[in-house]
Write a protein that holds these residues in place. Sequence first.
Motif, PDB file in Angstrom:
ATOM      1  N   ASP A   8      39.631  35.570  48.115  1.00  0.00           N
ATOM      2  CA  ASP A   8      38.899  35.582  46.850  1.00  0.00           C
ATOM      3  C   ASP A   8      39.239  34.317  46.075  1.00  0.00           C
ATOM      4  OD1 ASP A   8      37.611  38.035  47.210  1.00  0.00           O
ATOM      5  OD2 ASP A   8      39.324  39.153  46.432  1.00  0.00           O
ATOM      6  N   LEU A  10      40.784  31.807  43.778  1.00  0.00           N
ATOM      7  CA  LEU A  10      42.113  31.711  43.184  1.00  0.00           C
ATOM      8  C   LEU A  10      42.163  30.479  42.294  1.00  0.00           C
ATOM      9  CD1 LEU A  10      44.810  33.304  43.419  1.00  0.00           C
ATOM     10  CD2 LEU A  10      45.555  31.596  45.092  1.00  0.00           C
ATOM     11  N   ARG A  50      41.617  39.130  45.076  1.00  0.00           N
ATOM     12  CA  ARG A  50      41.389  39.540  43.684  1.00  0.00           C
ATOM     13  C   ARG A  50      40.650  40.871  43.751  1.00  0.00           C
ATOM     14  NH1 ARG A  50      40.016  34.984  39.424  1.00  0.00           N
ATOM     15  NH2 ARG A  50      40.793  36.683  38.124  1.00  0.00           N
ATOM     16  N   SER A  51      39.448  40.967  43.204  1.00  0.00           N
ATOM     17  CA  SER A  51      38.776  42.268  43.182  1.00  0.00           C
ATOM     18  C   SER A  51      37.637  42.392  44.187  1.00  0.00           C
ATOM     19  CB  SER A  51      38.228  42.554  41.778  1.00  0.00           C
ATOM     20  OG  SER A  51      37.347  41.520  41.364  1.00  0.00           O
ATOM     21  N   ARG A  71      47.725  41.030  45.187  1.00  0.00           N
ATOM     22  CA  ARG A  71      46.526  41.141  44.349  1.00  0.00           C
ATOM     23  C   ARG A  71      46.723  40.304  43.084  1.00  0.00           C
ATOM     24  NH1 ARG A  71      42.774  41.392  40.897  1.00  0.00           N
ATOM     25  NH2 ARG A  71      41.678  43.325  40.363  1.00  0.00           N
ATOM     26  N   ALA A  72      45.921  39.263  42.945  1.00  0.00           N
ATOM     27  CA  ALA A  72      45.987  38.422  41.755  1.00  0.00           C
ATOM     28  C   ALA A  72      45.227  39.121  40.635  1.00  0.00           C
ATOM     29  CB  ALA A  72      45.401  37.034  42.035  1.00  0.00           C
ATOM     30  N   GLY A  73      45.854  40.117  40.059  1.00  0.00           N
ATOM     31  CA  GLY A  73      45.245  40.942  39.036  1.00  0.00           C
ATOM     32  C   GLY A  73      46.029  42.226  38.893  1.00  0.00           C
ATOM     33  N   ASN A  93      50.917  43.524  42.995  1.00  0.00           N
ATOM     34  CA  ASN A  93      49.927  43.059  42.028  1.00  0.00           C
ATOM     35  C   ASN A  93      50.617  42.205  40.977  1.00  0.00           C
ATOM     36  OD1 ASN A  93      51.335  45.037  40.661  1.00  0.00           O
ATOM     37  ND2 ASN A  93      49.520  46.015  39.792  1.00  0.00           N
ATOM     38  N   THR A  94      49.844  41.755  40.003  1.00  0.00           N
ATOM     39  CA  THR A  94      50.404  40.942  38.915  1.00  0.00           C
ATOM     40  C   THR A  94      50.030  41.604  37.589  1.00  0.00           C
ATOM     41  OG1 THR A  94      48.420  39.544  38.974  1.00  0.00           O
ATOM     42  CG2 THR A  94      50.348  38.785  40.194  1.00  0.00           C
ATOM     43  N   ASN A  98      47.097  39.085  33.140  1.00  0.00           N
ATOM     44  CA  ASN A  98      46.000  38.909  32.172  1.00  0.00           C
ATOM     45  C   ASN A  98      45.938  40.041  31.158  1.00  0.00           C
ATOM     46  OD1 ASN A  98      45.164  40.850  33.957  1.00  0.00           O
ATOM     47  ND2 ASN A  98      43.113  40.036  34.251  1.00  0.00           N
ATOM     48  N   TRP A 285      41.234  34.094  30.895  1.00  0.00           N
ATOM     49  CA  TRP A 285      42.464  33.978  31.676  1.00  0.00           C
ATOM     50  C   TRP A 285      43.495  33.319  30.771  1.00  0.00           C
ATOM     51  CZ3 TRP A 285      43.764  36.654  35.613  1.00  0.00           C
ATOM     52  CH2 TRP A 285      44.879  36.295  36.391  1.00  0.00           C
TER      53      TRP A 285
END
Length: 297
Positions: A8, A10, A50-51, A71-73, A93-94, A98, A285
């Motif tokens: 996804d 990035l 991501r999603s 998972r960047a989210g 995840n993170t 955000n 972001w």
Amino acid sequence: MPKVLVTDGLAPQGFEILGRAPGIEVVDAPGMKPAQLLEAIADADALIIRSATQVTAEVIAAAKQLAVVGRAGIGVDNVDVGAATARGIVVMNTPGGNTITTAEHAIALLVALARHIPQATASMKAGKWDKKSFVGMELYNRTLGVIGLGNIGRIVAQRARGLGMKVVAYDPFLSVEAAAKLEVELLDLDALLARADALSVHVPRTPDTRVVIALAKSAVRLAFDSITLIPCCCAIMGAFTMLTESVTGSSRPFSIATVIGATSSSAAAPQYSISIWSIAPLHSWPWKRPSFSPSTR
């Protein structure tokens, strides 16, 4: 050499971090179709998503040497965590990545709806100058109901108090004492709906999430003149149809500014129409501060 597959979009900063890591191969392949993902994942040691990417049980089974999914989210509802756990694959995840920007996004929508900014913008674009129709309401001393006092919900509550709003919340996993420390009054869902001038919903999309269903049923039972709904979570998105059906079957005037507008020709025979006043994807972001000092401005 370990292979890190990124499927996804990035941020450039993310690729910079990966580029500084010695001894890894980074493969940037966003937008792959399911069949392509099954082929690419076979020799990957790590997967960053991501999603958009759906990490199904089939994808997990095709990953012969996968050790971690990042998972960047916040949410991991697009990952079959059970299948990954069964294979010994770590899913990360993170959660703080955000949270502030999502909370600010919710407040931005709240202000836009309270002051009728979307409708006023449309009117201005149509060449009209109709100030009186879009006066809106002050948020000061109004009551915000927050459903879900997690990382994002807490920041929304804090920001709302900064605007002079009273904040009440529903969260079955939070104690009254913990809510008091946040200067938030904890209520059951019906009591919250009865008092709130606006709702901000922040719950994850899980099989156990039933808050949105309760929201629809309870809201129809209450005689709201108007209410503003700020849905900044995954769970609410699938509820638009359900909310519409609930209101359509009701005999009471009811409106949710974000989702449903009610226009009634008479109190005895209200007529309902869907009206999306303001809806926007979370496009913010964390802001990257400029690299200059005060002396060089």
